[in-house]
Design a protein around this motif. Structure first.
Motif, mmCIF file in Angstrom:
data_model
loop_
_atom_site.group_PDB
_atom_site.id
_atom_site.type_symbol
_atom_site.label_atom_id
_atom_site.label_comp_id
_atom_site.label_asym_id
_atom_site.label_seq_id
_atom_site.Cartn_x
_atom_site.Cartn_y
_atom_site.Cartn_z
ATOM 1 N N VAL A 1 0.851 -1.190 0.000
ATOM 2 C CA VAL A 1 0.000 0.000 0.000
ATOM 3 C C VAL A 1 0.885 1.237 0.000
ATOM 4 C CG1 VAL A 1 -1.712 1.312 1.290
ATOM 5 C CG2 VAL A 1 -1.846 -1.187 1.246
ATOM 6 N N ASP A 2 0.687 2.114 -0.959
ATOM 7 C CA ASP A 2 1.383 3.394 -0.992
ATOM 8 C C ASP A 2 0.362 4.522 -0.866
ATOM 9 O OD1 ASP A 2 3.811 2.182 -1.338
ATOM 10 O OD2 ASP A 2 4.056 2.737 -3.441
ATOM 11 N N PRO A 3 0.274 5.188 0.283
ATOM 12 C CA PRO A 3 -0.555 6.400 0.359
ATOM 13 C C PRO A 3 0.183 7.534 -0.342
ATOM 14 C CG PRO A 3 0.549 6.030 2.446
ATOM 15 C CD PRO A 3 0.954 4.890 1.534
ATOM 16 N N LEU A 4 -0.496 8.246 -1.209
ATOM 17 C CA LEU A 4 0.166 9.250 -2.045
ATOM 18 C C LEU A 4 -0.483 10.619 -1.884
ATOM 19 C CD1 LEU A 4 0.487 7.148 -5.345
ATOM 20 C CD2 LEU A 4 2.143 7.333 -3.475
ATOM 21 N N ILE A 5 0.338 11.644 -1.956
ATOM 22 C CA ILE A 5 -0.122 13.031 -1.987
ATOM 23 C C ILE A 5 0.512 13.678 -3.212
ATOM 24 C CG2 ILE A 5 -0.134 15.262 -0.813
ATOM 25 C CD1 ILE A 5 -0.002 13.784 1.836
ATOM 26 N N SER B 1 -5.883 15.714 -3.507
ATOM 27 C CA SER B 1 -4.593 15.249 -4.020
ATOM 28 C C SER B 1 -4.168 13.930 -3.388
ATOM 29 C CB SER B 1 -3.516 16.305 -3.750
ATOM 30 O OG SER B 1 -3.282 16.442 -2.355
ATOM 31 N N GLN B 2 -4.993 13.404 -2.472
ATOM 32 C CA GLN B 2 -4.662 12.171 -1.766
ATOM 33 C C GLN B 2 -5.224 10.958 -2.500
ATOM 34 O OE1 GLN B 2 -6.261 12.771 2.167
ATOM 35 N NE2 GLN B 2 -4.748 14.333 2.708
ATOM 36 N N THR B 3 -4.391 9.962 -2.717
ATOM 37 C CA THR B 3 -4.810 8.726 -3.369
ATOM 38 C C THR B 3 -4.129 7.554 -2.675
ATOM 39 O OG1 THR B 3 -3.018 8.845 -4.998
ATOM 40 C CG2 THR B 3 -5.122 9.859 -5.608
ATOM 41 N N MET B 4 -4.552 6.352 -3.019
ATOM 42 C CA MET B 4 -3.956 5.148 -2.465
ATOM 43 C C MET B 4 -3.617 4.200 -3.611
ATOM 44 S SD MET B 4 -3.379 4.135 0.759
ATOM 45 C CE MET B 4 -4.717 4.832 1.727
ATOM 46 N N GLN C 1 0.683 3.152 -14.053
ATOM 47 C CA GLN C 1 1.162 1.821 -14.382
ATOM 48 C C GLN C 1 -0.044 0.906 -14.580
ATOM 49 O OE1 GLN C 1 4.382 2.006 -10.874
ATOM 50 N NE2 GLN C 1 4.596 0.111 -12.056
ATOM 51 N N SER C 2 0.110 -0.050 -15.460
ATOM 52 C CA SER C 2 -1.000 -0.961 -15.746
ATOM 53 C C SER C 2 -1.150 -2.049 -14.701
ATOM 54 C CB SER C 2 -0.798 -1.603 -17.125
ATOM 55 O OG SER C 2 0.428 -2.336 -17.144
ATOM 56 N N ASP C 3 -0.089 -2.327 -13.921
ATOM 57 C CA ASP C 3 -0.136 -3.438 -12.976
ATOM 58 C C ASP C 3 -0.328 -2.984 -11.534
ATOM 59 O OD1 ASP C 3 2.296 -2.201 -12.972
ATOM 60 O OD2 ASP C 3 3.501 -4.021 -13.202
ATOM 61 N N VAL C 4 -0.878 -1.782 -11.335
ATOM 62 C CA VAL C 4 -1.212 -1.297 -9.994
ATOM 63 C C VAL C 4 -2.675 -0.866 -10.001
ATOM 64 C CG1 VAL C 4 1.145 -0.501 -9.604
ATOM 65 C CG2 VAL C 4 -0.570 1.111 -10.448
ATOM 66 N N PHE C 5 -3.228 -0.685 -8.807
ATOM 67 C CA PHE C 5 -4.614 -0.239 -8.697
ATOM 68 C C PHE C 5 -4.633 1.026 -7.848
ATOM 69 C CE2 PHE C 5 -8.961 -0.021 -7.202
ATOM 70 C CZ PHE C 5 -9.684 -0.428 -8.312
ATOM 71 N N ASP C 6 -5.074 2.131 -8.463
ATOM 72 C CA ASP C 6 -5.115 3.419 -7.779
ATOM 73 C C ASP C 6 -6.538 3.740 -7.340
ATOM 74 O OD1 ASP C 6 -2.388 4.070 -7.993
ATOM 75 O OD2 ASP C 6 -2.668 4.672 -10.085
ATOM 76 N N ILE C 7 -6.653 4.236 -6.107
ATOM 77 C CA ILE C 7 -7.945 4.620 -5.530
ATOM 78 C C ILE C 7 -7.920 6.123 -5.298
ATOM 79 C CG2 ILE C 7 -9.568 4.264 -3.638
ATOM 80 C CD1 ILE C 7 -8.154 1.568 -3.126
ATOM 81 N N ASP C 8 -8.787 6.851 -5.975
ATOM 82 C CA ASP C 8 -8.793 8.315 -5.895
ATOM 83 C C ASP C 8 -9.775 8.785 -4.822
ATOM 84 O OD1 ASP C 8 -6.905 8.583 -7.908
ATOM 85 O OD2 ASP C 8 -8.411 8.543 -9.490
ATOM 86 N N LEU C 9 -9.453 8.465 -3.577
ATOM 87 C CA LEU C 9 -10.269 8.884 -2.441
ATOM 88 C C LEU C 9 -9.352 9.470 -1.371
ATOM 89 C CD1 LEU C 9 -12.615 5.752 -2.087
ATOM 90 C CD2 LEU C 9 -13.235 7.986 -3.058
ATOM 91 N N PRO C 10 -9.807 10.496 -0.650
ATOM 92 C CA PRO C 10 -8.961 11.075 0.409
ATOM 93 C C PRO C 10 -8.741 10.076 1.539
ATOM 94 C CG PRO C 10 -11.183 11.991 0.505
ATOM 95 C CD PRO C 10 -11.112 11.196 -0.758
ATOM 96 N N PHE C 11 -7.685 10.286 2.297
ATOM 97 C CA PHE C 11 -7.307 9.340 3.339
ATOM 98 C C PHE C 11 -8.390 9.142 4.390
ATOM 99 C CE2 PHE C 11 -2.628 10.715 2.579
ATOM 100 C CZ PHE C 11 -2.570 9.888 1.466
ATOM 101 N N THR C 12 -9.238 10.140 4.608
ATOM 102 C CA THR C 12 -10.268 10.030 5.642
ATOM 103 C C THR C 12 -11.471 9.190 5.202
ATOM 104 O OG1 THR C 12 -11.176 12.133 4.846
ATOM 105 C CG2 THR C 12 -9.691 12.217 6.749
ATOM 106 N N HIS C 13 -11.512 8.780 3.955
ATOM 107 C CA HIS C 13 -12.684 8.059 3.439
ATOM 108 C C HIS C 13 -12.871 6.735 4.186
ATOM 109 C CE1 HIS C 13 -15.455 6.129 0.607
ATOM 110 N NE2 HIS C 13 -15.675 7.347 0.124
#
Length: 535
Positions: free
Chosen positions: A15-19, A160-163, A183-195
């Motif tokens: 899991v990579d939390p991203l900003i 700007s927060q995603t996972m 990247q095609s082999d990852v799954f990105d979730i465009d939701l803020p960390f508080t979701h």
């Protein structure tokens, strides 16, 4: 398989939390610090990409090998450019906040000991009401940031927060070097960390959950569900299957090592987790520790010592949010760019019960008392208030978690011993005594770079052998456990390297253990799957 079938998030899913595409850590959560770090990050990457192109041009027709290049392919360079463009609006906002703070810095040179009221009209509009101008007791001008105002004003851009989720087939990149790109082999979730959907996702790490419930919680449609599904494994039962066997008699004390500075303590039926940074995957390999599935469903108290990313780890905190009762952090002023409030920061991650603790303040938790202790060292001699060691004590047992404290002032431990009227049964002490120069972490938030000669002498270092021996003697410690040494290979992506037995820090640790073995004091190096049990 139907979506109604029960699944669990696989143990080996990272899991990579991203900003704004960058790995999230304390200085990217705090709006003021983030404005400096993000601007620095973008400048560095743009410079790196420019150099990659220059080197490629020089290589045309030459005999240079491809290994002479940084580890960035042409496609990756293009994707990194796209990532920077995608977050350009946030970068512009960060730059505006940074420039406003620098403008206030510039006002200080004009202050000559007279009243400060006239200078408030020159504070940039975006900081008016969030900045207080002051003189210190040496008559030097300065200013305080009211940090919570910056959060409330929206400088922490939750959009700007995603996972990012991915399996072991994807190489885990160094945490801070580059932004993450498509990247095609990852799954990105465009939701803020508080979701709240993240709580459903991470609960499914150990609790079988209908896959359709996970998708609904994360707003994942049917097409994207097919991409998400490989990150889950089938399970045959709806029962929660956490293999944590720390169900002990009420009077027992168990300390289980989860890697680095993460200790799960079970004391008189209560659970405490220190500085949680826990790998997603637990194995029986020699250097592997217990993993997330080895934690209890509910953790009464999380205790965090300081805001460095290997102690305040956003990735693990978000994984554990739904399991945690209370979080205790050191009281911090939260008034400067380099010393953000840990309380406000962790609340911004969706934690509701976060409490600050002052030095030598006792927090009564029934038959266990939590006490915050002063924390010297590890911060390059900067004015950082948000840091603490901790003591857990019962009527007949005392355990100290000293994190990366450096025994600079031995009299501190004399004061603590006098306060306790007796020795300490168990002391956890960090001995990563080599440490990085102060510029390595703090350069982006300083007004100027510390000269290299000075920076290399002001290191982010913990206690060496002589310092650890001295504090153990002053605390009359019966047993000492050495931790936070960076042994775990699964954590190298953030630390930057895996420590080895040849490192000076580990030589010092072995010297300390040898010294203890010649006395009545016992010392243990925490490594792998270890636990300590006391009656």
């Amino acid at each position: 398989m139907s979506n109604a079938d029960l699944v669990r998030l696989r143990e080996d899913v990272c899991v990579d939390p991203l900003i704004n595409g960058w790995y999230a850590w304390a200085f990217l959560l705090s709006p003021a610090a983030a404005s400096f770090v993000q601007t620095r990050n973008v400048g560095r990457v743009e410079g790196l990409l420019q150099r990659v192109e220059q080197i490629k041009d020089l290589m045309v027709g030459s005999h240079l090998m491809a290994t002479s290049l940084p580890e960035i392919s042409g496609d990756e360079a293009s994707q990194i450019h796209e990532a920077l463009d995608r977050h350009s609006a946030s970068t512009e906002a960060a730059t505006a906040l940074r420039n406003a703070i620098l403008a206030v810095d510039g006002l200080l040179a004009k202050m000559n000991g007279g009243p400060l009221t006239p200078f408030y009209r020159d504070v940039p509009d975006i900081l008016k009401g969030a900045v207080e101008l002051v003189y210190d007791r040496y008559h030097r001008p300065g200013f305080f940031l009211h940090e919570r105002v910056l959060y409330e004003d929206g400088w922490m851009n939750r959009q700007s927060q995603t996972m990012r989720l991915y399996g072991p087939q994807v190489k885990r990149r160094p945490a801070f070097l580059l932004p993450r790109f498509s990247q095609s082999d990852v799954f990105d979730i465009d939701l803020p960390f508080t979701h709240a959907g993240y709580d459903v996702l991470f609960r499914s790490r150990y609790q079988p959950t209908p896959f359709e419930h996970v998708c609904a919680a994360l707003n994942v449609d049917q097409q994207r569900a097919a991409m998400l599904r490989p990150l889950f494994e089938e399970t045959e039962t709806a029962s929660s299957e956490i293999p944590c066997d720390m169900v002990t008699p009420p009077a027992a004390k168990i300390f289980r090592y989860f890697g680095h500075a993460s200790i799960l303590a079970s004391i008189n039926g209560k659970t405490f987790l220190t500085d949680p940074w826990i790998p997603a995957f637990s194995t029986t390999a020699e250097d592997a520790t217990y993993g997330l599935r080895d934690l209890p469903q509910h953790i009464d108290y999380v205790i965090i010592s300081h805001a460095h990313a290997d102690h305040l780890n956003v990735e693990t905190l978000l994984e554990l949010r739904h399991r945690v009762g209370h979080v205790y952090v050191p009281r911090g002023a939260g008034r400067s760019v380099n010393d953000p409030s840990m309380k406000v920061m962790i609340e911004s991650l969706g934690f509701e019960r976060v409490q600050e603790v002052d030095y030598f303040e006792d927090i009564n938790l029934g038959d266990v008392t939590l006490t915050a202790l002063p924390f010297f060292g590890e911060h390059g001699d900067l004015d950082v208030t948000a840091k603490a060691s901790y003591l857990l004590s019962t009527r007949d047992f005392r355990c100290a978690f000293l994190s990366d404290s450096k025994n600079i002032v031995p009299e501190l431990y004399d004061r603590l011993a006098a306060r306790l009227h007796g020795g300490v049964d168990l002391v956890f002490v960090g001995m990563e005594c080599e440490g990085a120069p102060v510029n390595w972490l703090y350069e982006p938030v300083l007004t100027s770079r510390v000269p290299q000669r000075l920076a290399t002498s002001r290191r982010l270092a913990a206690s060496d052998c002589s310092e650890a021996s001295d504090l153990a003697a002053r605390l009359d410690a019966s047993q000492v456990a050495i931790y936070a040494m960076g042994y775990e290979r699964s954590l190298a992506y953030l630390i930057g390297k895996t420590s080895t037995d040849d490192d000076w820090s580990h030589q010092e640790a072995r010297r300390f253990i040898a010294q203890c073995n010649t006395s009545s004091r016992r010392a243990t190096l925490m490594r792998g799957r270890m636990e300590m049990v006391f009656p």
